[in-house]
Design an enzyme around this catalytic site. Structure first.
Site, PDB file in Angstrom:
ATOM      1  N   GLU A   1      73.264  98.008  78.413  1.00  0.00           N
ATOM      2  CA  GLU A   1      73.301  98.020  79.874  1.00  0.00           C
ATOM      3  C   GLU A   1      74.735  97.933  80.385  1.00  0.00           C
ATOM      4  O   GLU A   1      75.587  97.314  79.753  1.00  0.00           O
ATOM      5  CB  GLU A   1      72.519  96.828  80.426  1.00  0.00           C
ATOM      6  CG  GLU A   1      71.029  96.965  80.222  1.00  0.00           C
ATOM      7  CD  GLU A   1      70.266  95.705  80.599  1.00  0.00           C
ATOM      8  OE1 GLU A   1      69.252  95.823  81.289  1.00  0.00           O
ATOM      9  OE2 GLU A   1      70.681  94.609  80.202  1.00  0.00           O
TER      10      GLU A   1
ATOM     11  N   CYS B   1      81.016  96.429  84.641  1.00  0.00           N
ATOM     12  CA  CYS B   1      80.859  95.391  83.621  1.00  0.00           C
ATOM     13  C   CYS B   1      80.328  96.087  82.364  1.00  0.00           C
ATOM     14  O   CYS B   1      79.248  96.679  82.370  1.00  0.00           O
ATOM     15  CB  CYS B   1      79.877  94.338  84.130  1.00  0.00           C
ATOM     16  SG  CYS B   1      79.555  93.029  82.940  1.00  0.00           S
TER      17      CYS B   1
ATOM     18  N   CYS C   1      74.197  89.939  70.421  1.00  0.00           N
ATOM     19  CA  CYS C   1      75.349  89.034  70.326  1.00  0.00           C
ATOM     20  C   CYS C   1      75.014  87.895  69.372  1.00  0.00           C
ATOM     21  O   CYS C   1      73.891  87.397  69.372  1.00  0.00           O
ATOM     22  CB  CYS C   1      75.676  88.463  71.707  1.00  0.00           C
ATOM     23  SG  CYS C   1      77.162  87.429  71.719  1.00  0.00           S
TER      24      CYS C   1
ATOM     25  N   CYS D   1      75.234  81.274  72.556  1.00  0.00           N
ATOM     26  CA  CYS D   1      75.433  80.317  73.653  1.00  0.00           C
ATOM     27  C   CYS D   1      74.042  79.963  74.196  1.00  0.00           C
ATOM     28  O   CYS D   1      73.233  80.854  74.472  1.00  0.00           O
ATOM     29  CB  CYS D   1      76.311  80.925  74.742  1.00  0.00           C
ATOM     30  SG  CYS D   1      77.977  81.294  74.157  1.00  0.00           S
TER      31      CYS D   1
ATOM     32  N   CYS E   1      72.534  81.425  77.540  1.00  0.00           N
ATOM     33  CA  CYS E   1      72.716  82.862  77.805  1.00  0.00           C
ATOM     34  C   CYS E   1      71.533  83.692  77.322  1.00  0.00           C
ATOM     35  O   CYS E   1      70.993  83.456  76.243  1.00  0.00           O
ATOM     36  CB  CYS E   1      73.998  83.328  77.116  1.00  0.00           C
ATOM     37  SG  CYS E   1      74.354  85.070  77.352  1.00  0.00           S
TER      38      CYS E   1
ATOM     39  N   GLU F   1      80.274  89.813  72.295  1.00  0.00           N
ATOM     40  CA  GLU F   1      81.532  89.074  72.305  1.00  0.00           C
ATOM     41  C   GLU F   1      82.645  90.069  71.949  1.00  0.00           C
ATOM     42  O   GLU F   1      82.739  90.504  70.796  1.00  0.00           O
ATOM     43  CB  GLU F   1      81.440  87.930  71.272  1.00  0.00           C
ATOM     44  CG  GLU F   1      82.741  87.256  70.921  1.00  0.00           C
ATOM     45  CD  GLU F   1      83.588  86.835  72.121  1.00  0.00           C
ATOM     46  OE1 GLU F   1      83.062  86.227  73.059  1.00  0.00           O
ATOM     47  OE2 GLU F   1      84.802  87.144  72.101  1.00  0.00           O
TER      48      GLU F   1
ATOM     49  N   SER G   1      86.647  89.008  78.445  1.00  0.00           N
ATOM     50  CA  SER G   1      86.140  87.626  78.463  1.00  0.00           C
ATOM     51  C   SER G   1      85.672  87.232  77.070  1.00  0.00           C
ATOM     52  O   SER G   1      84.926  87.964  76.425  1.00  0.00           O
ATOM     53  CB  SER G   1      84.972  87.555  79.457  1.00  0.00           C
ATOM     54  OG  SER G   1      84.400  86.273  79.467  1.00  0.00           O
TER      55      SER G   1
ATOM     56  N   LEU H   1      84.675  78.652  79.126  1.00  0.00           N
ATOM     57  CA  LEU H   1      84.881  77.272  78.665  1.00  0.00           C
ATOM     58  C   LEU H   1      83.586  76.454  78.846  1.00  0.00           C
ATOM     59  O   LEU H   1      83.064  75.889  77.898  1.00  0.00           O
ATOM     60  CB  LEU H   1      86.052  76.631  79.413  1.00  0.00           C
ATOM     61  CG  LEU H   1      86.565  75.323  78.827  1.00  0.00           C
ATOM     62  CD1 LEU H   1      87.178  75.529  77.450  1.00  0.00           C
ATOM     63  CD2 LEU H   1      87.601  74.681  79.754  1.00  0.00           C
TER      64      LEU H   1
ATOM     65  N   ASN I   1      72.680  81.540  86.474  1.00  0.00           N
ATOM     66  CA  ASN I   1      71.489  82.358  86.690  1.00  0.00           C
ATOM     67  C   ASN I   1      70.450  81.926  85.681  1.00  0.00           C
ATOM     68  O   ASN I   1      70.638  82.126  84.480  1.00  0.00           O
ATOM     69  CB  ASN I   1      71.828  83.840  86.509  1.00  0.00           C
ATOM     70  CG  ASN I   1      72.731  84.318  87.617  1.00  0.00           C
ATOM     71  OD1 ASN I   1      72.395  84.203  88.785  1.00  0.00           O
ATOM     72  ND2 ASN I   1      73.901  84.807  87.257  1.00  0.00           N
TER      73      ASN I   1
ATOM     74  N   CYS J   1      75.769  87.953  86.403  1.00  0.00           N
ATOM     75  CA  CYS J   1      76.456  87.484  85.217  1.00  0.00           C
ATOM     76  C   CYS J   1      75.513  86.761  84.254  1.00  0.00           C
ATOM     77  O   CYS J   1      74.806  85.838  84.635  1.00  0.00           O
ATOM     78  CB  CYS J   1      77.535  86.518  85.686  1.00  0.00           C
ATOM     79  SG  CYS J   1      78.782  86.294  84.487  1.00  0.00           S
TER      80      CYS J   1
HETATM   81  N1  SAH Z   1      80.947  86.920  75.145  1.00  0.00           N
HETATM   82  C1  SAH Z   1      81.855  86.933  76.218  1.00  0.00           C
HETATM   83  C2  SAH Z   1      81.518  87.904  77.322  1.00  0.00           C
HETATM   84  C3  SAH Z   1      80.091  88.052  77.774  1.00  0.00           C
HETATM   85  S1  SAH Z   1      79.365  86.833  78.810  1.00  0.00           S
HETATM   86  C4  SAH Z   1      82.033  85.527  76.773  1.00  0.00           C
HETATM   87  O1  SAH Z   1      81.352  84.627  76.302  1.00  0.00           O
HETATM   88  O2  SAH Z   1      82.892  85.319  77.620  1.00  0.00           O
HETATM   89  C5  SAH Z   1      80.173  86.876  80.348  1.00  0.00           C
HETATM   90  C6  SAH Z   1      80.129  85.536  81.068  1.00  0.00           C
HETATM   91  O3  SAH Z   1      78.807  85.252  81.561  1.00  0.00           O
HETATM   92  C7  SAH Z   1      80.493  84.362  80.164  1.00  0.00           C
HETATM   93  O4  SAH Z   1      81.323  83.470  80.834  1.00  0.00           O
HETATM   94  C8  SAH Z   1      79.126  83.750  79.925  1.00  0.00           C
HETATM   95  O5  SAH Z   1      79.223  82.433  79.490  1.00  0.00           O
HETATM   96  C9  SAH Z   1      78.478  83.914  81.272  1.00  0.00           C
HETATM   97  N2  SAH Z   1      77.033  83.726  81.296  1.00  0.00           N
HETATM   98  C10 SAH Z   1      76.161  83.884  80.290  1.00  0.00           C
HETATM   99  N3  SAH Z   1      74.910  83.609  80.688  1.00  0.00           N
HETATM  100  C11 SAH Z   1      74.981  83.269  81.997  1.00  0.00           C
HETATM  101  C12 SAH Z   1      74.013  82.917  82.973  1.00  0.00           C
HETATM  102  N4  SAH Z   1      72.726  82.885  82.690  1.00  0.00           N
HETATM  103  N5  SAH Z   1      74.453  82.649  84.226  1.00  0.00           N
HETATM  104  C13 SAH Z   1      75.758  82.733  84.542  1.00  0.00           C
HETATM  105  N6  SAH Z   1      76.706  83.097  83.661  1.00  0.00           N
HETATM  106  C14 SAH Z   1      76.337  83.352  82.397  1.00  0.00           C
END
Ligand code: SAH
Length: 341
Positions: free
Chosen positions: A90, A103, A110, A114, A117, A158, A189, A213, A288, A331
């Site tokens: 996507e 984006c 991935c 996390c 996520c 990532e 990112s 972070l 989210n 996001c």
């Molecule tokens: N892997 C990379 C880039 C992809 S995620 C990274 O970790 O930075 C892009 C951003 O969205 C990251 O900061 C991630 O932590 C955040 N993110 C992931 N799930 C989310 C959610 N449900 N709500 C808001 N931000 C989220």
């Protein structure tokens, strides 16, 4: 035959040299592919017929197959593409005051896992090839009839786990004869792959770096992001400091506010302390919520209190406004329901 969109300028130069041609033809190709966005090599007007025939024999001019697209109330658009091997990815187009931003997804799935996520719920199947990243931008621009001025690599995956392809992708989209997306208009990112952050500090383009972070200490970060067990927060902050020292560029710190987990004033204070003296900008992100995950969005009052505390401690901070949440394009919401697992 190979996809010409996998070829960097250096690779194209080598190609032309191997044909006994001058290397400047490489930048001519980049201009045709990314500025004029040709759909057939026959559209090239500044090369002999015989060279065009060679191109046709050696390369494909691919497209991504767009199988669905959705438009949000705020104008954000999400595109679902099917790749040659059947996988789906996507991309999201956002309309900002300063232009159009895409984006980009960097991997199929991935592995970073996390906990909050949606993307990590599908394990990584493979890296995206360079072509699959540049074509996301070309296709989104074409389908939406807009000029893309900004790119963020914040889709699924990532980027530093697909480092080489991402670097080639960045060089291609920045090329002055091609899409010409300014390095300062591009953001990569990462969740914090320390060795890659240090390597990236030596990359010669002035591309922005954002760090996910999401916690001010190891105790909380270990729970949220398994990568922290490999590269604890001290190492990450040290890498950020080295990166800033080397590049002189301000780093964005992303911090999702999760109710009762990392959104207390004590957390804000600890965050201000660990970031003290670093040239960073904190982006507070409303969470989210993801079905099947236990985390909740912080209340508005708590988000504002967190923001105010950081301000009081003289940290540069903003509360990010979200876009596209009604179409699961905000996001962290990208998760193709069609993705193989
Ligand atoms: N892997 C990379 C880039 C992809 S995620 C990274 O970790 O930075 C892009 C951003 O969205 C990251 O900061 C991630 O932590 C955040 N993110 C992931 N799930 C989310 C959610 N449900 N709500 C808001 N931000 C989220």
């Amino acid at each position: 035959m190979e996809s010409i969109y996998n070829f960097t300028e250096d690779m194209l130069k080598e190609y032309w040299l191997s044909k006994g041609e001058k290397p400047f033809r490489a930048s001519q190709i980049i201009e045709w592919l990314y500025r004029h966005q040709i759909t057939s090599f026959d559209e090239i007007t500044n090369m002999k017929k015989s060279l065009i025939e060679e191109l046709k024999q050696d390369f494909t001019l691919d497209r991504l197959d767009c199988v669905a697209n959705q438009k949000s109330k705020d104008g954000t658009r999400k595109f679902l593409f099917q790749l040659e091997d059947g996988n789906f990815i996507e991309s999201v187009l956002m309309h900002q005051e300063y232009g159009y931003s895409v984006c980009v997804t960097s991997e199929v799935g991935c592995n970073m896992d996390c906990q909050f996520c949606a993307s990590g719920m599908k394990k990584k199947l493979r890296n995206l090839e360079v072509k699959e990243m540049v074509l996301q931008i070309l296709m989104v621009a074409k389908l939406s009839k807009v000029r893309v001025s900004h790119v963020v690599i914040m889709g699924i995956g990532e980027p530093f786990d697909n480092y080489e392809n991402v670097i080639s992708f960045l060089k291609l989209i920045n090329h002055p004869l091609g899409l010409e997306i300014g390095a300062r208009h591009i953001t990569v990112s990462t969740c914090g792959l320390v060795p890659k952050i240090l390597e990236y500090a030596n990359f010669d383009l002035q591309v922005n770096l954002a760090i996910s972070l999401h916690a001010p200490n190891n105790k909380i970060r270990n729970q949220l992001m398994p990568i922290n067990k490999a590269y604890p927060i001290e190492q990450l902050l040290d890498a950020i400091a080295k990166y800033i020292e080397k590049t002189n560029r301000r780093v964005t710190i992303e911090y999702i506010l999760l109710k009762g987990i990392n959104d207390s004033i004590a957390c804000a204070d600890e965050l201000a302390t660990v970031l003290h003296g670093l040239n960073v900008y904190v982006n507070l992100i409303p969470y989210n919520e993801v079905a099947g995950k236990p985390y909740e969005r912080s209340t508005k009052e708590d988000m504002i209190a967190f923001f105010d505390w950081l301000k009081k401690r003289r940290i540069n901070v903003q509360l990010r406004k979200e876009q596209g949440s009604d179409i699961d394009a905000a996001c962290g919401q990208l998760r193709s329901k069609h993705m193989k697992s």
